[in-house]
Design a protein around this motif. Structure first.
Motif, PDB file in Angstrom:
ATOM      1  N   GLY A  17       0.784  -1.224   0.000  1.00  0.00           N
ATOM      2  CA  GLY A  17       0.000   0.000   0.000  1.00  0.00           C
ATOM      3  C   GLY A  17       0.813   1.269   0.000  1.00  0.00           C
ATOM      4  O   GLY A  17       0.271   2.359  -0.244  1.00  0.00           O
ATOM      5  N   ASP A  18       2.122   1.193   0.292  1.00  0.00           N
ATOM      6  CA  ASP A  18       2.966   2.387   0.260  1.00  0.00           C
ATOM      7  C   ASP A  18       3.400   2.682  -1.175  1.00  0.00           C
ATOM      8  O   ASP A  18       3.468   1.789  -2.022  1.00  0.00           O
ATOM      9  N   ARG A  19       3.711   3.946  -1.457  1.00  0.00           N
ATOM     10  CA  ARG A  19       4.118   4.386  -2.789  1.00  0.00           C
ATOM     11  C   ARG A  19       5.424   5.155  -2.696  1.00  0.00           C
ATOM     12  O   ARG A  19       5.724   5.784  -1.674  1.00  0.00           O
ATOM     13  N   CYS A  20       6.184   5.093  -3.768  1.00  0.00           N
ATOM     14  CA  CYS A  20       7.422   5.861  -3.861  1.00  0.00           C
ATOM     15  C   CYS A  20       7.122   7.244  -4.431  1.00  0.00           C
ATOM     16  O   CYS A  20       6.206   7.397  -5.257  1.00  0.00           O
ATOM     17  N   PRO A  21       7.862   8.268  -4.032  1.00  0.00           N
ATOM     18  CA  PRO A  21       7.568   9.628  -4.516  1.00  0.00           C
ATOM     19  C   PRO A  21       7.623   9.755  -6.036  1.00  0.00           C
ATOM     20  O   PRO A  21       6.778  10.433  -6.631  1.00  0.00           O
ATOM     21  N   ASP A  22       8.605   9.130  -6.695  1.00  0.00           N
ATOM     22  CA  ASP A  22       8.714   9.246  -8.154  1.00  0.00           C
ATOM     23  C   ASP A  22       8.007   8.122  -8.890  1.00  0.00           C
ATOM     24  O   ASP A  22       8.021   8.074 -10.127  1.00  0.00           O
ATOM     25  N   GLY A  23       7.404   7.190  -8.171  1.00  0.00           N
ATOM     26  CA  GLY A  23       6.682   6.095  -8.802  1.00  0.00           C
ATOM     27  C   GLY A  23       7.553   4.974  -9.291  1.00  0.00           C
ATOM     28  O   GLY A  23       7.040   3.981  -9.834  1.00  0.00           O
ATOM     29  N   VAL A  24       8.874   5.058  -9.153  1.00  0.00           N
ATOM     30  CA  VAL A  24       9.802   4.027  -9.630  1.00  0.00           C
ATOM     31  C   VAL A  24      10.040   3.024  -8.497  1.00  0.00           C
ATOM     32  O   VAL A  24      10.455   3.420  -7.394  1.00  0.00           O
ATOM     33  N   THR A  25       9.808   1.746  -8.753  1.00  0.00           N
ATOM     34  CA  THR A  25       9.993   0.708  -7.737  1.00  0.00           C
ATOM     35  C   THR A  25      10.760  -0.466  -8.317  1.00  0.00           C
ATOM     36  O   THR A  25      10.669  -0.767  -9.515  1.00  0.00           O
ATOM     37  N   HIS A  26      11.497  -1.150  -7.444  1.00  0.00           N
ATOM     38  CA  HIS A  26      12.131  -2.433  -7.742  1.00  0.00           C
ATOM     39  C   HIS A  26      11.457  -3.479  -6.847  1.00  0.00           C
ATOM     40  O   HIS A  26      11.453  -3.326  -5.617  1.00  0.00           O
ATOM     41  N   THR A  27      10.934  -4.533  -7.452  1.00  0.00           N
ATOM     42  CA  THR A  27      10.362  -5.641  -6.707  1.00  0.00           C
ATOM     43  C   THR A  27      11.249  -6.855  -6.933  1.00  0.00           C
ATOM     44  O   THR A  27      11.456  -7.278  -8.077  1.00  0.00           O
ATOM     45  N   VAL A  28      11.781  -7.411  -5.843  1.00  0.00           N
ATOM     46  CA  VAL A  28      12.722  -8.526  -5.911  1.00  0.00           C
ATOM     47  C   VAL A  28      12.056  -9.756  -5.333  1.00  0.00           C
ATOM     48  O   VAL A  28      11.458  -9.706  -4.242  1.00  0.00           O
ATOM     49  N   SER A  29      12.155 -10.879  -6.067  1.00  0.00           N
ATOM     50  CA  SER A  29      11.597 -12.153  -5.638  1.00  0.00           C
ATOM     51  C   SER A  29      12.649 -13.237  -5.776  1.00  0.00           C
ATOM     52  O   SER A  29      13.571 -13.138  -6.600  1.00  0.00           O
ATOM     53  N   GLY A  30      12.525 -14.276  -4.936  1.00  0.00           N
ATOM     54  CA  GLY A  30      13.406 -15.424  -5.012  1.00  0.00           C
ATOM     55  C   GLY A  30      12.622 -16.682  -5.299  1.00  0.00           C
ATOM     56  O   GLY A  30      11.385 -16.665  -5.447  1.00  0.00           O
ATOM     57  N   LEU A  31      13.340 -17.814  -5.362  1.00  0.00           N
ATOM     58  CA  LEU A  31      12.732 -19.090  -5.680  1.00  0.00           C
ATOM     59  C   LEU A  31      13.015 -20.085  -4.566  1.00  0.00           C
ATOM     60  O   LEU A  31      14.144 -20.171  -4.059  1.00  0.00           O
ATOM     61  N   VAL A  32      11.967 -20.819  -4.179  1.00  0.00           N
ATOM     62  CA  VAL A  32      12.105 -21.965  -3.297  1.00  0.00           C
ATOM     63  C   VAL A  32      11.471 -23.129  -4.034  1.00  0.00           C
ATOM     64  O   VAL A  32      10.243 -23.291  -4.028  1.00  0.00           O
ATOM     65  N   GLY A  33      12.305 -23.899  -4.753  1.00  0.00           N
ATOM     66  CA  GLY A  33      11.765 -24.918  -5.636  1.00  0.00           C
ATOM     67  C   GLY A  33      11.084 -24.261  -6.814  1.00  0.00           C
ATOM     68  O   GLY A  33      11.699 -23.510  -7.590  1.00  0.00           O
ATOM     69  N   THR A  34       9.794 -24.504  -6.952  1.00  0.00           N
ATOM     70  CA  THR A  34       9.017 -23.861  -8.016  1.00  0.00           C
ATOM     71  C   THR A  34       8.182 -22.702  -7.506  1.00  0.00           C
ATOM     72  O   THR A  34       7.422 -22.099  -8.270  1.00  0.00           O
ATOM     73  N   THR A  35       8.321 -22.372  -6.189  1.00  0.00           N
ATOM     74  CA  THR A  35       7.515 -21.320  -5.580  1.00  0.00           C
ATOM     75  C   THR A  35       8.268 -20.002  -5.608  1.00  0.00           C
ATOM     76  O   THR A  35       9.455 -19.939  -5.250  1.00  0.00           O
ATOM     77  N   ILE A  36       7.594 -18.967  -6.068  1.00  0.00           N
ATOM     78  CA  ILE A  36       8.176 -17.623  -6.083  1.00  0.00           C
ATOM     79  C   ILE A  36       7.897 -16.948  -4.730  1.00  0.00           C
ATOM     80  O   ILE A  36       6.750 -16.890  -4.279  1.00  0.00           O
ATOM     81  N   VAL A  37       8.940 -16.463  -4.095  1.00  0.00           N
ATOM     82  CA  VAL A  37       8.843 -15.818  -2.786  1.00  0.00           C
ATOM     83  C   VAL A  37       9.234 -14.358  -2.954  1.00  0.00           C
ATOM     84  O   VAL A  37      10.352 -14.052  -3.403  1.00  0.00           O
ATOM     85  N   LYS A  38       8.346 -13.461  -2.599  1.00  0.00           N
ATOM     86  CA  LYS A  38       8.605 -12.028  -2.722  1.00  0.00           C
ATOM     87  C   LYS A  38       9.508 -11.575  -1.574  1.00  0.00           C
ATOM     88  O   LYS A  38       9.150 -11.670  -0.404  1.00  0.00           O
ATOM     89  N   ILE A  39      10.686 -11.068  -1.953  1.00  0.00           N
ATOM     90  CA  ILE A  39      11.622 -10.577  -0.939  1.00  0.00           C
ATOM     91  C   ILE A  39      11.209  -9.197  -0.459  1.00  0.00           C
ATOM     92  O   ILE A  39      11.268  -8.898   0.741  1.00  0.00           O
ATOM     93  N   GLY A  40      10.782  -8.335  -1.380  1.00  0.00           N
ATOM     94  CA  GLY A  40      10.329  -7.021  -0.976  1.00  0.00           C
ATOM     95  C   GLY A  40      10.237  -6.072  -2.146  1.00  0.00           C
ATOM     96  O   GLY A  40      10.730  -6.347  -3.249  1.00  0.00           O
ATOM     97  N   THR A  41       9.586  -4.944  -1.901  1.00  0.00           N
ATOM     98  CA  THR A  41       9.464  -3.857  -2.870  1.00  0.00           C
ATOM     99  C   THR A  41      10.238  -2.656  -2.344  1.00  0.00           C
ATOM    100  O   THR A  41      10.113  -2.304  -1.157  1.00  0.00           O
ATOM    101  N   PHE A  42      11.008  -2.008  -3.234  1.00  0.00           N
ATOM    102  CA  PHE A  42      11.945  -0.979  -2.801  1.00  0.00           C
ATOM    103  C   PHE A  42      11.798   0.266  -3.670  1.00  0.00           C
ATOM    104  O   PHE A  42      11.591   0.181  -4.888  1.00  0.00           O
TER     105      PHE A  42
END
Length: 833
Positions: free
Chosen positions: A149-174
């Motif tokens: 629900g939070d937003r960045c001032p310039d609207g530019v974000t990096h979303t990083v995810s990892g893998l556990v087997g075949t499952t995608i795990v969201k590390i975070g949004t920056f």
């Protein structure tokens, strides 16, 4: 060289084929064969414009357009603001499972300026072997993690995810600015999504991907501080559950002059079948690495240098797994008010005294800078406990010492009955503790003694006031008195200086807690104090000795006010009335409302001088109206075994006022005395005449000669004649106040009051021991026990009139006179159990 050649080839491959803005507003996208890139145009969610807009391909409207590698596609929009209706997603798949990934800096393919003016998301999906690690390095401004629900001032974000087997795990949004995250390491694969608003004409991704050795965990996030600052970080998949039995680590880089403190803002634990969820700290140079904490433990602070924080999950219950999540705050700042001043707390002579210095409880989880206590200036922590038998040197790192307080506990145990009996021990706070710059919240003394052998007497230096709603304590500190026994705990109340309670007697093991409320207590406590004495055992739960103040009311209430007096317990108040004063005893309500399951609840009001008693059933009767007492008296309250519901609690007060003489009573006494005198003179004359007729058989006893004997008559000998042959019955009606009036007066001029045929359930010394309740074997109302028809198991109670005379009947088998004199000079017997 291989990496440079790879980057040049990728750039030349895409440069000529991506075009936009053809004739008549047409747009053309070409994706080279083997590039691994796909372009997807799809509707935005939700639509931001009221009018519809369509994507036309060969004049055919489409809702979704997918351009695959090796395809060239031209299209157009039916509106002038397509950015409000469609979004663009460019995804590149990179397979590193067969060899190393020579990725380096990641360019935008194609540049944002070569694409339609839509909101764009660039996605890089990199797959590697399970044992291989990948590292994301972010250049320029470091990243700042944001929550859902939070937003960045310039609207530019990096979303990083990892893998556990075949499952995608969201590390975070920056966000791309004002952050501390510089690197993220993952294992097995990584997925990075860069979101750019349609007005952003950015041509770099801002990060690079390089090979890394295996990290053997889900991810490692590096957070770098260059100066004072803070960071808020979250566990993977926040706020959803952290992956089962996974490990995640944060590495913090802290410059040498600064200190770091960790605070958990929000956390939740899952349902574990095996292992335990925890956090671990690794601090270089620490002798206890890793330091393990539960999520609900206070977290360490004032850490100097770099450190690691790891979150470890567990094996979750398959039926009800729950969700493990964590959001925490790291504050890096200069040491708070660091001072060279050291405080010494000498506990070397103590054996049972423990002192704890800890943070005050906080009602909210809003983070504030921590305060720390340092031992020997080396080991610092938010709280510390000083053990007895040692001499401790402590210092404080805190910008506001009012956020800390101290709590102490000391045990005073008496195991030798003969040694402790009649001995006194002061309850004093050591001076080293009073000199600390933090508030002493509680100092508790645990008073232990042999069961059923000794009891306690608490005597204050200054008289105490009991805290009530009607008259609360406004002092800087108070004493909280409680006792603990088999089956029940008894809270006597909170007491402060400036009242009328001279002593509190407690039957069993107890605790006395000095509780402070204002900083001024440090200057007031030395002038106060309690003394505890060990006394022979008594059966009352508690006995209060009260001397009311002539200027104010004395409010008193039963112990365990909130929960009710314990079952089958008894408490007494010894209320002294000064000479020349009268006390008014008033109860706050008409009925107690107590309901007894077994036994009876009684209240006894006993005059200590005459031992006249009034007994009230607290279950059935109304409480007495305000009553006046000219001399000291007892109030005893004995509880039954109450049923569920209303419990026994009583509030009453005592007020003093100067004693006044009743003019009507004086006139009536004078008139009555005159009549009695005339009647006595007539009887004397008749007796004298009758004696003269019968002859002089002995000396006259009817007329008192004050010049011969001034002593109180003692017990007469038994008559040798029968009642018919002597004249003793003639004097049975003579008023002692008239004939022997001057002998009834004490040194103060008041009349002694005889005790004849008085009901005495208590046989102890008058004024020193409380009255005992009568046998509780009847459930009949007993507000005032009638003397004419006493119920079973009760002795008759006299009227409250102190000059009531009664005439006992003759003893069976004897016709001799058994009358006793109306005055008895003997003292009452010793107390009995």
């Amino acid at each position: 060289m291989l990496l440079i050649f790879f980057l040049i080839r990728e750039f030349l491959l895409f440069l000529p084929v991506f075009t936009a803005g053809g004739q008549g507003g047409d747009t053309e996208i070409t994706v080279p064969q083997g590039s691994g890139v796909t372009v997807l145009i799809k509707p935005g969610t939700p639509a931001l414009a009221p009018r519809p807009c369509h994507l036309l391909l060969a004049k055919r409207p489409l809702s979704v357009l997918l351009v695959k590698p090796g395809e060239r596609t031209g299209f157009t929009f039916t509106c002038r603001d397509p950015e409000k209706h469609f979004v663009l997603e460019i995804q590149k798949n990179i397979d590193c499972t067969s060899g190393p990934c020579p990725l380096g800096d990641i360019p935008l393919q194609p540049p944002a300026a070569a694409l339609p003016t839509l909101n764009k998301t660039f996605v890089w999906d990199v797959r590697a072997r399970k044992s291989a690690g990948l590292e994301l390095r972010f250049s320029g401004p470091r990243l700042r993690q944001i929550g859902p629900g939070d937003r960045c001032p310039d609207g530019v974000t990096h979303t990083v995810s990892g893998l556990v087997g075949t499952t995608i795990v969201k590390i975070g949004t920056f966000c791309g600015n004002n952050g501390t995250v510089s690197r993220i390491k993952l294992q097995e694969g990584v997925k990075v999504a860069l979101h750019l608003p349609w007005l952003q004409h950015r041509n770099t991704s801002g990060f690079s991907i390089v090979n890394h050795t295996a990290i053997k965990r889900l991810c490692i996030i590096e957070s770098v501080f260059e100066g004072e600052g803070f960071a808020t970080l979250m566990s993977a998949n926040y706020p959803a559950g952290f992956p089962e039995d996974e490990l995640m680590t944060w590495q913090f880089v802290v410059p040498a002059p600064l200190r770091a403190s960790v605070s958990f803002l929000d956390f939740n634990v899952s349902n574990c079948e095996r292992k335990e969820e925890r956090v671990e700290y690794y601090i270089p140079g620490s002798a206890t690495n890793p330091e393990v904490f539960r999520l609900d433990d206070p977290q360490p602070g004032n850490m100097a240098g770099n450190f690691n924080l790891s979150l470890q999950g567990c094996d979750q219950d398959a039926q009800s797994p729950g969700a493990l999540r964590l959001r925490f705050h790291v504050l890096v700042q200069h040491p708070q008010t660091e001072s060279n001043k050291t405080y010494v707390v000498d506990l070397s002579q103590e054996r049972t005294l423990f002192l704890t210095i800890e943070p005050r409880p906080r009602l909210s989880r809003r983070f504030v800078a921590g305060c720390f206590v340092c031992l020997e200036s080396r080991t610092c922590s938010p709280s510390v406990t000083l053990a007895p038998g040692s001499r401790h040197k402590i210092s404080f790192l805190c910008d506001d010492l009012t956020r800390l307080w101290a709590v102490a506990e000391k045990t005073l145990s008496c195991t030798d009955y003969h040694y402790c009996q009649r001995r006194s021990f002061p309850l004093l706070v050591p001076g080293d503790i009073l000199r600390l710059p933090v508030q002493l919240r509680d100092f508790s003394w645990k008073l232990l003694m042999p069961k059923d052998r000794l009891s306690l007497a608490l005597t204050p230096v200054q008289k105490l006031q009991q805290h009530t709603h009607e008259r609360p304590c406004n002092a800087s500190f108070s004493y909280v008195v409680a006792s603990a026994g088999p089956g029940h705990d008894l809270y006597f109340g909170s007491f402060c200086a400036g009242g009328s309670i001279e002593q509190v007697l407690v039957r069993q093991n107890s605790s006395v807690t000095l509780r402070t409320f204002a900083p001024s207590f440090q200057s007031e406590v030395p002038r106060q104090g309690l003394t505890v004495s060990f006394l022979p055992y008594f059966k009352e739960e508690g006995i209060f000795t009260v001397t009311p103040d002539t200027k104010s009311k004395v409010y008193l209430r039963t112990p365990n006010w909130d929960r009710g007096l314990p079952a089958l317990s008894s408490v007494s108040w010894n209320i002294s009335v000064p000479s020349g004063q009268e006390a008014c005893l008033t109860f706050s309500k008409e009925r107690t409302g107590v309901v007894c399951q077994s036994g009876r609840a009684f209240m006894i009001i006993q005059a200590q001088r005459t031992r006249a008693e009034e007994i009230f059933s607290l279950e059935d009767d109304t409480l007495p109206k305000p009553s006046f007492h000219h001399h000291s008296f007892w109030v005893n309250i004995s509880n039954c075994s109450p049923a569920h519901g209303k419990q026994l609690d009583l509030l009453f007060w005592v007020t003093l006022s100067p004693r006044t003489l009743d003019l009507t009573a004086i006139i009536a006494a004078v008139v009555g005395g005159g009549v009695s005198l005339l009647f006595a003179l007539g009887l004397i004359i008749c007796c004298v005449k009758k004696k003269k007729k019968k002859g002089n058989k002995g000396p006259a006893v009817g007329v008192y000669n004050g010049n011969i004997n001034t002593q109180m008559p003692l017990q007469p000998k038994k008559f040798q004649k029968g009642r018919r042959d002597n004249d003793s019955h003639v004097y049975a009606v003579i008023e002692d106040t008239m004939v022997y009036g001057h002998l009834l007066q004490d040194s103060g001029g008041s009349f002694l009051q005889p005790e004849v045929d008085t009901y005495r359930p208590f046989q102890g010394a008058t004024g020193k021991c409380p009255p005992s309740p009568p046998p509780m074997c009847s459930r009949a109302p007993t507000t005032k026990l009638a003397s004419e028809e006493p119920p079973p198991c009760f002795s008759p109670e006299p009227e409250s009139e102190p000059y009531t005379f009664s005439h006992p009947g003759p003893v069976a088998g004897s016709h001799r006179s058994t009358q006793v004199p109306l005055l008895d000079s003997q003292e009452p017997g010793p107390p009995t159990e």
